[in-house]
Each structure stands twice: as C-alpha cells, then as structure tokens.
Write a protein that holds these residues in place. Structure first.
Motif, mmCIF file in Angstrom:
data_model
loop_
_atom_site.group_PDB
_atom_site.id
_atom_site.type_symbol
_atom_site.label_atom_id
_atom_site.label_comp_id
_atom_site.label_asym_id
_atom_site.label_seq_id
_atom_site.Cartn_x
_atom_site.Cartn_y
_atom_site.Cartn_z
ATOM 1 N N PRO A 159 0.828 -1.216 0.000
ATOM 2 C CA PRO A 159 0.000 0.000 0.000
ATOM 3 C C PRO A 159 0.857 1.259 0.000
ATOM 4 C CG PRO A 159 -0.020 -1.043 2.165
ATOM 5 C CD PRO A 159 0.673 -2.002 1.248
ATOM 6 N N ILE A 160 0.423 2.251 -0.742
ATOM 7 C CA ILE A 160 1.099 3.547 -0.791
ATOM 8 C C ILE A 160 0.401 4.479 0.190
ATOM 9 C CG2 ILE A 160 1.695 5.520 -2.240
ATOM 10 C CD1 ILE A 160 1.646 3.648 -4.642
ATOM 11 N N LYS A 161 1.158 4.986 1.144
ATOM 12 C CA LYS A 161 0.605 5.875 2.166
ATOM 13 C C LYS A 161 0.851 7.340 1.778
ATOM 14 C CE LYS A 161 -0.524 2.518 5.040
ATOM 15 N NZ LYS A 161 -1.927 2.235 5.418
ATOM 16 N N ARG A 162 -0.155 8.159 2.013
ATOM 17 C CA ARG A 162 -0.027 9.598 1.822
ATOM 18 C C ARG A 162 -0.709 10.314 2.978
ATOM 19 N NH1 ARG A 162 -1.446 11.982 -3.985
ATOM 20 N NH2 ARG A 162 -3.495 11.093 -3.556
ATOM 21 N N ILE A 163 -0.305 11.563 3.197
ATOM 22 C CA ILE A 163 -0.954 12.411 4.190
ATOM 23 C C ILE A 163 -1.989 13.270 3.467
ATOM 24 C CG2 ILE A 163 -0.660 14.184 5.958
ATOM 25 C CD1 ILE A 163 0.569 11.488 6.653
ATOM 26 N N GLN A 164 -3.207 13.231 3.970
ATOM 27 C CA GLN A 164 -4.291 14.036 3.410
ATOM 28 C C GLN A 164 -4.556 15.221 4.333
ATOM 29 O OE1 GLN A 164 -8.300 12.440 1.896
ATOM 30 N NE2 GLN A 164 -8.849 13.360 3.866
ATOM 31 N N TYR A 165 -4.348 16.421 3.821
ATOM 32 C CA TYR A 165 -4.663 17.640 4.574
ATOM 33 C C TYR A 165 -5.990 18.193 4.089
ATOM 34 C CZ TYR A 165 0.162 17.834 6.290
ATOM 35 O OH TYR A 165 1.351 17.551 6.905
ATOM 36 N N GLU A 166 -6.874 18.418 5.026
ATOM 37 C CA GLU A 166 -8.099 19.157 4.702
ATOM 38 C C GLU A 166 -7.783 20.637 4.863
ATOM 39 O OE1 GLU A 166 -12.787 19.624 6.103
ATOM 40 O OE2 GLU A 166 -11.451 18.180 7.106
ATOM 41 N N VAL A 167 -8.066 21.420 3.815
ATOM 42 C CA VAL A 167 -7.675 22.825 3.833
ATOM 43 C C VAL A 167 -8.886 23.716 3.621
ATOM 44 C CG1 VAL A 167 -5.348 22.342 2.988
ATOM 45 C CG2 VAL A 167 -7.158 22.857 1.348
ATOM 46 N N LYS A 168 -8.737 24.940 4.094
ATOM 47 C CA LYS A 168 -9.723 25.980 3.854
ATOM 48 C C LYS A 168 -9.095 26.991 2.907
ATOM 49 C CE LYS A 168 -12.512 29.532 6.128
ATOM 50 N NZ LYS A 168 -12.837 30.207 7.415
ATOM 51 N N GLN A 169 -9.579 27.019 1.677
ATOM 52 C CA GLN A 169 -8.996 27.917 0.679
ATOM 53 C C GLN A 169 -9.462 29.351 0.926
ATOM 54 O OE1 GLN A 169 -9.033 26.742 -3.552
ATOM 55 N NE2 GLN A 169 -9.914 28.761 -3.995
ATOM 56 N N ILE A 170 -8.495 30.269 0.877
ATOM 57 C CA ILE A 170 -8.795 31.689 1.047
ATOM 58 C C ILE A 170 -8.862 32.390 -0.298
ATOM 59 C CG2 ILE A 170 -7.989 33.855 2.081
ATOM 60 C CD1 ILE A 170 -6.614 32.132 4.244
ATOM 61 N N LYS A 171 -7.905 32.060 -1.190
ATOM 62 C CA LYS A 171 -7.885 32.665 -2.522
ATOM 63 C C LYS A 171 -7.133 31.754 -3.467
ATOM 64 C CE LYS A 171 -6.823 36.925 -5.041
ATOM 65 N NZ LYS A 171 -6.326 38.319 -4.978
ATOM 66 N N MET A 172 -7.582 31.704 -4.704
ATOM 67 C CA MET A 172 -6.877 30.946 -5.738
ATOM 68 C C MET A 172 -6.258 31.930 -6.732
ATOM 69 S SD MET A 172 -8.193 27.955 -8.333
ATOM 70 C CE MET A 172 -8.290 26.743 -7.029
ATOM 71 N N PHE A 173 -4.952 31.801 -6.945
ATOM 72 C CA PHE A 173 -4.228 32.635 -7.895
ATOM 73 C C PHE A 173 -4.073 31.954 -9.252
ATOM 74 C CE2 PHE A 173 -2.706 33.704 -3.621
ATOM 75 C CZ PHE A 173 -2.966 35.064 -3.588
ATOM 76 N N LYS A 174 -4.126 30.645 -9.260
ATOM 77 C CA LYS A 174 -3.965 29.887 -10.495
ATOM 78 C C LYS A 174 -4.580 28.517 -10.285
ATOM 79 C CE LYS A 174 -0.338 28.161 -13.612
ATOM 80 N NZ LYS A 174 1.136 28.032 -13.807
#
Length: 305
Positions: free
Chosen positions: A150-165
C-alpha cells in the motif's frame, strides 16, 4: 708434574658440544614437565588488563536525537581480539560492519533534494497556486505499488482563502508523502497559519505537493511577491530564469533573465527573489522588473539595443 691428556683437541671439542646439547635437552624436558603440572590457562594467552570505558556513543543521531548506543568496551575488546587472531583482516571487516550500521540507522533527511528555483518559476510550473489554511491531517492509502504494497499519503483538509492559479473549483484536500525523506511537505494544522501553496492538480478539488514545490507561510512573503501572484508572474511564464552561481555569468538568449541572488548574496531568497519578476516585453525579450505596480507600457515597449 701435570699429566698431559692423550686426547686430541678435536676430540675434546666434540665432547664439549655433546655435553652442551645434553644440558639443552634437559632444560627443555624440565620446562615441559613444569608446564604440564601448572593449571590450564585460557586460550589466547595472558589477557592484558585495560581500563574499561562505559561511556555510551550515539550512532546515527540526527538533530540532537541519538540512535543506537554502542559501548566502547565492546569496540575495544573486538579490536583487541581482531589484532590477536586475524591481523590485518578483521579490522577492515569491522569497519565495514560499522558503515552498514551507520547507513542503516541514519535518518534519510537528505534523500529528497531540490534545486532552488525563483518563486516565479515555481508559480509557472504549478497547476494550482492558492492561499489556504490546513485544518486537519490524516494518513490514507493511495493504491498499491508494483509489489502490491500500500502507498501511504498524508491528506490535509484545507480551507482555501484565494486561488491565484488553477481550476474554478475550490481546493478541499491536499496530498503529500508521509515524510520529508520522500519529499513530503508538512503543514501546520492548527488553523492559524496561512500558506501560499503551489502544486499539481489531481482534479475534483484535490492537489498534490512535494518538498520541492513552493510552500511558504503568507507572512514570510514580501509585498512585491504577494502582488506578483495576481498577474505579474504569469506575464513572464514564457521567459526563462537561469540561476547564476558565480560571477561572471551571461544570458544565452534574449528571453532569459539571470537570477544572481546566490552569486551576489550567497542566499536563495535574496533581492531578486523577493522584489523582482522576469517580464516578457513586446519585442519578445525578457527583463527583470521591480515594483509593486503593474509594469507600464513604456517598459513593455523597450527594445534592447
């Protein structure tokens, strides 16, 4: 009147040598008898009394944390036995074993290496650039490798403030490798730090980041960098930014900007990284532009001689 011996000198010499050989054999038999009567001694001969040091040596520790502790008394005894039993052969093998121990226990902090790039390059190379906060993190499975592990990854839940791209959809989850050794990028999940995060899009409100991507706290950015995220960096994405390691260095084409922070200041985040953007002008050439305001038309219309 002294009697003269009838023996010849040669005969007298032979008899003296025979007597000496007899005494030598007698002494040898006496030593063997004494050795047989004495108590048995351990193999290896008399042991030398040495002072034992019980100080512990940390091997493989990184950043103040110690790895496995090795007793000096063990190493001293091993080296002594090696010199007695296998001179010139055991010492190299012992050093080889020590090297294996160090390589096995050393933390692979340098396993992920990244070449420094200008913030504008990081912006242009990314699919998604956002300002966001990380609110939670957990380890998740992301399929299996070619061996079925199995491939393990860290999942971060984020709150987006602004998208530049990036896409029209907000980013909700950011994925990264589980440790910096494999280029994982840690984020603070306290919800107080705001980040500028650049990475690769995975679609459906997800993106992936590595230690080599542009990830910085928002407060650490200069005012020019913050302003450049809106438009100016994008204006120079067709330009090439070349890192200059030592003076002199030269451009190879007109659409190239020389990044001299390391050559001039011996740091990566110097004046050009914090205050300049490489802008493409109307004639197709590229040049550094400094300032918070958008480039004026006069600058864009300038032609190199």
């Amino acid at each position: 009147m002294q009697r003269r011996s009838s023996e010849s000198p040669e005969h007298i010499k032979k008899r003296s040598l025979a007597a000496a050989r007899g005494r030598k054999h007698l002494h040898r038999r006496q030593r063997r008898a004494a050795a047989a009567a004495a108590p048995a001694k351990p193999l290896g001969g008399p042991r030398r009394r040495t002072r034992t040091f019980r100080r512990r040596i940390a091997v493989g520790g990184v950043g103040g944390s110690a790895g496995p502790a090795v007793d000096e008394a063990f190493w001293g005894a091993s080296l002594s036995r090696s010199r007695r039993t296998m001179p010139g052969a055991a010492l190299p093998s012992l050093l080889a074993w020590l090297a294996v121990l160090l390589l096995g226990r050393a933390r692979p902090t340098d396993a992920c290496s990244c070449s420094p790039i200008h913030p504008q390059q990081a912006f242009c190379n990314a699919d998604v650039v956002i300002r966001a906060k990380a609110v939670s993190a957990k380890e998740v499975d992301s399929g299996n490798d070619i061996y079925g592990n199995p491939i393990k990854r860290i999942q971060y839940e984020v709150k987006q403030i602004k998208m530049f791209k990036g896409p029209d959809q907000d980013i909700e989850f950011i994925y990264t490798a589980p440790s910096t050794a494999v280029c994982g990028q840690p984020l603070d999940t306290g919800g107080k730090k705001e980040y500028l995060i650049a990475g690769k899009s995975e679609g459906d409100g997800k993106m992936h980041i590595t230690l080599c991507d542009l990830v910085a706290t928002w407060d650490s950015l200069s005012p020019t960098q913050k302003k450049s995220l809106n438009q100016r960096y994008q204006m120079g994405c067709e330009c090439k930014i070349s890192r200059c390691l030592s003076i002199p260095c030269f451009v190879s084409s007109s659409d190239e900007c020389l990044w001299t922070d390391w050559a001039m200041e011996k740091i990566v985040g110097g004046r050009q990284a914090k205050h300049y953007a490489c802008i493409k002008r109307s004639d197709g050439s590229c040049a550094w532009y400094r300032g918070m305001a958008p480039p004026k038309q006069e600058f864009l219309d300038i032609e190199d001689p």
